[in-house]
Design an enzyme around this catalytic site. Structure first.
Site, short mmCIF file in Angstrom:
data_model
loop_
_atom_site.label_atom_id
_atom_site.label_comp_id
_atom_site.label_asym_id
_atom_site.label_seq_id
_atom_site.Cartn_x
_atom_site.Cartn_y
_atom_site.Cartn_z
N ASN A 8 32.42 -7.11 -5.05
CA ASN A 8 31.96 -5.93 -5.79
C ASN A 8 32.75 -4.73 -5.26
O ASN A 8 32.39 -4.13 -4.25
CB ASN A 8 30.45 -5.74 -5.60
CG ASN A 8 29.87 -4.66 -6.49
OD1 ASN A 8 30.58 -3.81 -7.01
ND2 ASN A 8 28.56 -4.68 -6.66
N ARG A 90 32.99 -8.23 -9.88
CA ARG A 90 32.42 -7.22 -10.76
C ARG A 90 33.58 -6.39 -11.32
O ARG A 90 34.41 -5.87 -10.59
CB ARG A 90 31.48 -6.31 -9.98
CG ARG A 90 30.93 -5.16 -10.83
CD ARG A 90 30.66 -3.94 -10.00
NE ARG A 90 30.27 -2.81 -10.82
CZ ARG A 90 30.29 -1.56 -10.39
NH1 ARG A 90 30.72 -1.27 -9.18
NH2 ARG A 90 29.93 -0.58 -11.18
N HIS A 179 26.21 -0.28 -15.54
CA HIS A 179 25.13 -0.90 -14.76
C HIS A 179 24.52 -2.11 -15.48
O HIS A 179 23.38 -2.50 -15.21
CB HIS A 179 23.99 0.11 -14.47
CG HIS A 179 24.40 1.31 -13.68
ND1 HIS A 179 23.90 2.57 -13.93
CD2 HIS A 179 25.28 1.45 -12.65
CE1 HIS A 179 24.44 3.43 -13.09
NE2 HIS A 179 25.27 2.78 -12.29
N ARG A 240 26.92 14.02 -11.54
CA ARG A 240 27.33 14.02 -12.94
C ARG A 240 26.33 14.80 -13.78
O ARG A 240 25.13 14.74 -13.56
CB ARG A 240 27.43 12.59 -13.47
CG ARG A 240 28.47 11.73 -12.79
CD ARG A 240 28.49 10.35 -13.42
NE ARG A 240 29.35 9.44 -12.69
CZ ARG A 240 28.99 8.22 -12.29
NH1 ARG A 240 27.78 7.77 -12.58
NH2 ARG A 240 29.83 7.45 -11.64
N GLU A 382 22.83 -7.39 -8.08
CA GLU A 382 23.98 -7.64 -8.94
C GLU A 382 24.78 -8.84 -8.47
O GLU A 382 25.30 -9.61 -9.29
CB GLU A 382 24.87 -6.39 -8.97
CG GLU A 382 24.24 -5.19 -9.65
CD GLU A 382 25.02 -3.92 -9.46
OE1 GLU A 382 25.44 -3.32 -10.46
OE2 GLU A 382 25.20 -3.52 -8.30
#
Length: 395
Positions: A8, A90, A179, A240, A382
């Protein structure tokens, strides 16, 4: 037992886990932080053993991958590297091309590189790691698991932007989300914890952390998600802005005499909780300061407001709600944040139990027993989803 490695990779980090399959047992894991920077840090961990840590300046991508494999050999996690038969990566952007996880051959690798415009901070680096591991473990088969693939079959009415249609057909401009691997895991796990099948539920999953996104599932099908063409869209986040009036970009560029690229960097790196508070992008810092710092309190209130807006709109799209799920850093650990969000959703039947909500990083149903909407905390995993996809694709 089959051993499969999950990679990842971010722009300056590399998280990894080695699984023993099909038992899904993690036999080693680790993180390399500050890649290509001074004081890079390698950590490796095996169950039942102390963490192994190495600090070294400017660990490169090549060296990071090499250090992972050296750790596995040096600490006898594997006797020979050829024991690792599969590697799952990923990859952030799959665009319209990859609608599912995919076996990585030369053609797939080239497509991952070509999709760099959709994730310029991630796809090139993730493609580089694929090339590195192909050299280091030439006999291992590699699989790419895309953040965006969950949303490939989302209804067109939700993934298209109301701009000239040819921008979609010619340039691939649409909502891709992010995500996806996390939302896929926690939605299925929440259904299991409720003793139901995902196909029987209307469920909203909230991945709330430094980057945040919200996804709505209608009986197992993704209906909508908050992040957009890039991860800049959607709810307010750590640094953000989330959704804003697009004309602000031109306005700020003219007023501040900056380029559009400069403004985009501001919206990505200097906005959100950090921009409003002027203090920190971390909700924990803001919660510790909100009693004496009005801007810290305002930033938290705005974050809750934006999350509630998306949840409310998705409840309307779904025509009801069976379960609400919190995951990721703030979602898993933010006791006060979960409470604040739930309080504003009481009219939907969201009621959390203060005692059950007093939990961090642990699977738990936190709603009141009689509440019509079940609320859960489900830590994301994940890497587990990635290794399961490696098994599925390679079979």
């Amino acid at each position: 037992m089959i051993k499969e490695l999950v990679i990842n990779a971010g722009s300056s980090t590399l998280k990894w886990k080695l699984f023993e399959m099909p038992d899904e047992k993690v036999i080693a894991s680790g993180l390399i932080d500050r890649i290509n920077l001074p004081n890079s840090v390698f950590t490796g961990k095996r169950p039942g053993h102390d963490k192994h840590k190495v600090v070294k300046d400017n660990i490169t991508y090549d060296l990071a991958a090499t250090m992972v494999l050296e750790y596995l050999k040096d600490f006898k996690v594997v006797e020979h590297l050829h024991e690792i038969t599969g590697i799952g990566h990923r990859v952030v952007a799959g665009g319209e091309y990859f609608k599912d996880s995919a076996f990585i051959d030369d053609q797939a690798l080239e497509h991952i590189k070509q999709l760099a415009d959709y994730a310029p901070l991630h796809n090139p680096i993730q493609a580089r790691y694929i090339e590195i591991f192909k050299q280091l473990l030439p006999d291992a088969q590699q699989v790419a698991v895309f953040d965006t693939s969950l949303y490939s079959e989302m209804p067109k009415v939700n993934y298209l932007y109301p701009i000239p249609y040819e921008y979609y057909t010619d340039l691939g401009i649409r909502k891709y989300g992010a995500h996806g691997t996390s939302h896929r895991y926690v939605s299925k796990r929440a259904a299991e914890l409720l003793g139901k099948d995902l196909s029987d539920l209307k469920i909203i999953t909230c991945h709330l952390g430094s980057g945040s996104s919200i996804t709505a599932f209608d009986h197992g099908n993704v209906v909508d998600t908050s992040m957009g063409f890039t991860p800049l869209g959607g709810v307010m986040m750590g640094t953000r802005s989330g959704d804003i009036d697009a004309s602000l970009v031109d306005f700020l560029a003219r007023k501040l005499k900056l380029s559009v690229s400069d403004i985009t960097d501001i919206l990505n790196q200097k906005s959100g909780l950090l921009g409003i508070s002027g203090l920190s992008p971390d909700q924990r810092d803001l919660e510790n300061s909100e009693d004496v710092n009005p801007r810290a309190r305002l930033a938290l209130e705005m974050f809750v407001n934006r999350v509630v807006r998306f949840i409310g709109s998705y409840v309307a799209e779904l025509g009801g709600l069976d379960a609400l799920v919190f995951t990721a850093g703030s979602g898993e650990n933010g006791i006060l944040m979960r409470e604040r969000i739930a309080d504003q959703l009481a009219y939907f039947g969201v009621e959390i139990d203060p005692i059950q909500n007093d939990v961090r990083g642990k699977e738990q149903i936190i709603s009141k027993a009689a509440a019509p909407v079940k609320v859960l905390v489900v830590p994301t995993n994940e890497e587990l989803m990635i290794v399961r996809d490696v098994q599925r694709i390679l079979k």
